[in-house]
Design a protein around this motif. Structure first.
Motif, PDB file in Angstrom:
ATOM      1  N   GLN A   1       1.809 -10.223  50.952  1.00 29.36           N
ATOM      2  CA  GLN A   1       1.632  -8.863  51.434  1.00 29.36           C
ATOM      3  C   GLN A   1       2.991  -8.330  51.906  1.00 29.36           C
ATOM      4  O   GLN A   1       3.743  -9.052  52.560  1.00 29.36           O
ATOM      5  CB  GLN A   1       0.631  -8.829  52.580  1.00 29.36           C
ATOM      6  N   LEU A   2       3.279  -7.070  51.562  1.00 28.31           N
ATOM      7  CA  LEU A   2       4.546  -6.450  51.928  1.00 28.31           C
ATOM      8  C   LEU A   2       4.276  -5.187  52.722  1.00 28.31           C
ATOM      9  O   LEU A   2       3.413  -4.383  52.352  1.00 28.31           O
ATOM     10  CB  LEU A   2       5.350  -6.111  50.672  1.00 28.31           C
ATOM     11  N   GLN A   3       5.016  -5.019  53.795  1.00 31.80           N
ATOM     12  CA  GLN A   3       4.844  -3.858  54.670  1.00 31.80           C
ATOM     13  C   GLN A   3       6.191  -3.190  54.861  1.00 31.80           C
ATOM     14  O   GLN A   3       7.069  -3.729  55.532  1.00 31.80           O
ATOM     15  CB  GLN A   3       4.262  -4.302  56.002  1.00 31.80           C
ATOM     16  N   ALA A   4       6.328  -1.999  54.279  1.00 27.74           N
ATOM     17  CA  ALA A   4       7.582  -1.255  54.383  1.00 27.74           C
ATOM     18  C   ALA A   4       7.531  -0.279  55.548  1.00 27.74           C
ATOM     19  O   ALA A   4       6.463   0.262  55.878  1.00 27.74           O
ATOM     20  CB  ALA A   4       7.857  -0.503  53.085  1.00 27.74           C
ATOM     21  N   SER A   5       8.687  -0.061  56.152  1.00 24.63           N
ATOM     22  CA  SER A   5       8.781   0.878  57.260  1.00 24.63           C
ATOM     23  C   SER A   5      10.202   1.426  57.334  1.00 24.63           C
ATOM     24  O   SER A   5      11.106   0.932  56.657  1.00 24.63           O
ATOM     25  CB  SER A   5       8.407   0.197  58.576  1.00 24.63           C
ATOM     26  N   GLY A   6      10.389   2.448  58.171  1.00 30.15           N
ATOM     27  CA  GLY A   6      11.719   2.969  58.407  1.00 30.15           C
ATOM     28  C   GLY A   6      12.027   4.303  57.765  1.00 30.15           C
ATOM     29  O   GLY A   6      13.097   4.860  57.981  1.00 30.15           O
ATOM     30  N   GLY A   7      11.112   4.815  56.966  1.00 31.16           N
ATOM     31  CA  GLY A   7      11.356   6.102  56.342  1.00 31.16           C
ATOM     32  C   GLY A   7      11.301   7.234  57.354  1.00 31.16           C
ATOM     33  O   GLY A   7      10.936   7.050  58.511  1.00 31.16           O
ATOM     34  N   CYS A  20      11.264  -4.184  55.158  1.00 26.33           N
ATOM     35  CA  CYS A  20      10.068  -4.632  54.449  1.00 26.33           C
ATOM     36  C   CYS A  20       9.760  -6.052  54.905  1.00 26.33           C
ATOM     37  O   CYS A  20      10.522  -6.977  54.620  1.00 26.33           O
ATOM     38  CB  CYS A  20      10.298  -4.580  52.948  1.00 26.33           C
ATOM     39  N   ALA A  21       8.671  -6.199  55.597  1.00 30.66           N
ATOM     40  CA  ALA A  21       8.247  -7.505  56.101  1.00 30.66           C
ATOM     41  C   ALA A  21       7.259  -8.132  55.129  1.00 30.66           C
ATOM     42  O   ALA A  21       6.312  -7.477  54.690  1.00 30.66           O
ATOM     43  CB  ALA A  21       7.609  -7.348  57.472  1.00 30.66           C
ATOM     44  N   ALA A  22       7.491  -9.399  54.823  1.00 30.01           N
ATOM     45  CA  ALA A  22       6.648 -10.105  53.860  1.00 30.01           C
ATOM     46  C   ALA A  22       5.837 -11.190  54.548  1.00 30.01           C
ATOM     47  O   ALA A  22       6.294 -11.800  55.518  1.00 30.01           O
ATOM     48  CB  ALA A  22       7.516 -10.711  52.770  1.00 30.01           C
ATOM     49  N   SER A  23       4.654 -11.435  54.001  1.00 28.74           N
ATOM     50  CA  SER A  23       3.824 -12.518  54.511  1.00 28.74           C
ATOM     51  C   SER A  23       3.039 -13.114  53.358  1.00 28.74           C
ATOM     52  O   SER A  23       2.841 -12.470  52.323  1.00 28.74           O
ATOM     53  CB  SER A  23       2.869 -12.007  55.598  1.00 28.74           C
ATOM     54  N   GLY A  24       2.612 -14.350  53.520  1.00 30.13           N
ATOM     55  CA  GLY A  24       1.738 -14.968  52.551  1.00 30.13           C
ATOM     56  C   GLY A  24       2.400 -15.817  51.490  1.00 30.13           C
ATOM     57  O   GLY A  24       1.721 -16.559  50.797  1.00 30.13           O
ATOM     58  N   ARG A  25       3.705 -15.694  51.312  1.00 30.18           N
ATOM     59  CA  ARG A  25       4.429 -16.500  50.327  1.00 30.18           C
ATOM     60  C   ARG A  25       5.714 -17.009  50.959  1.00 30.18           C
ATOM     61  O   ARG A  25       6.245 -16.393  51.872  1.00 30.18           O
ATOM     62  CB  ARG A  25       4.783 -15.655  49.083  1.00 30.18           C
ATOM     63  N   PRO A  26       6.236 -18.130  50.448  1.00 28.41           N
ATOM     64  CA  PRO A  26       7.544 -18.598  50.940  1.00 28.41           C
ATOM     65  C   PRO A  26       8.613 -17.574  50.617  1.00 28.41           C
ATOM     66  O   PRO A  26       9.037 -17.432  49.470  1.00 28.41           O
ATOM     67  CB  PRO A  26       7.748 -19.902  50.173  1.00 28.41           C
ATOM     68  N   PHE A  27       9.063 -16.850  51.613  1.00 28.29           N
ATOM     69  CA  PHE A  27       9.942 -15.715  51.387  1.00 28.29           C
ATOM     70  C   PHE A  27      11.261 -16.132  50.757  1.00 28.29           C
ATOM     71  O   PHE A  27      11.833 -15.394  49.959  1.00 28.29           O
ATOM     72  CB  PHE A  27      10.194 -15.023  52.730  1.00 28.29           C
TER      73      PHE A  27
END
Length: 125
Positions: A1-7, A20-27
């Motif tokens: 899952q990817l969550q973008a922010s900062g716009g 962009c914060a990532a979760s669920g996979r070895p980044f």
């Protein structure tokens, strides 16, 4: 899952930093990229970064103005955008290539498997 922010809304010549914060996979084994889509246009490549951040690749329109980086300890990829122009206005998406190899900096939409929800960047005159 990817969550973008900062716009947000910024004047021409200004700066923004997207995250962009990532979760669920070895980044640390994901090549990461940023794309953007302006109204009425196709999604376009902006920048990509390899697993460990050693390799970076930029689209010509953003070279010298944008910088992609990553912090694998925080599972986050960044896009620092400087000297913004009106034509940079778009929805920006982060994406992860789950099948990349070390050193790869993919630039095609079809290389990417996971996408964030997008964050709006609006540059005003």
């Amino acid at each position: 899952q990817l969550q973008a922010s900062g716009g947000g809304l910024v004047q021409a010549g200004g700066s923004l930093r997207l995250s962009c914060a990532a979760s669920g996979r070895p980044f640390g084994s994901l090549a990461m990229g940023w794309f953007r889509q302006a109204p009425g246009k196709e999604r376009a490549f902006v920048a990509s970064i390899s697993w460990a951040g050693r390799n970076r690749y930029y689209a010509d329109p953003v070279k010298g103005r944008f910088t992609i980086s990553r912090d694998n300890a925080k599972n986050t990829v960044y896009l620092q955008m400087n000297r913004l122009k009106l034509e940079d206005t778009a929805v920006y998406y982060c994406a992860a290539d789950e099948n990349s190899v070390s050193g790869a900096v993919p630039s095609l939409v079809e290389h990417y498997d996971s996408w964030g929800q997008g964050t709006q960047v609006t540059v005003s005159s």
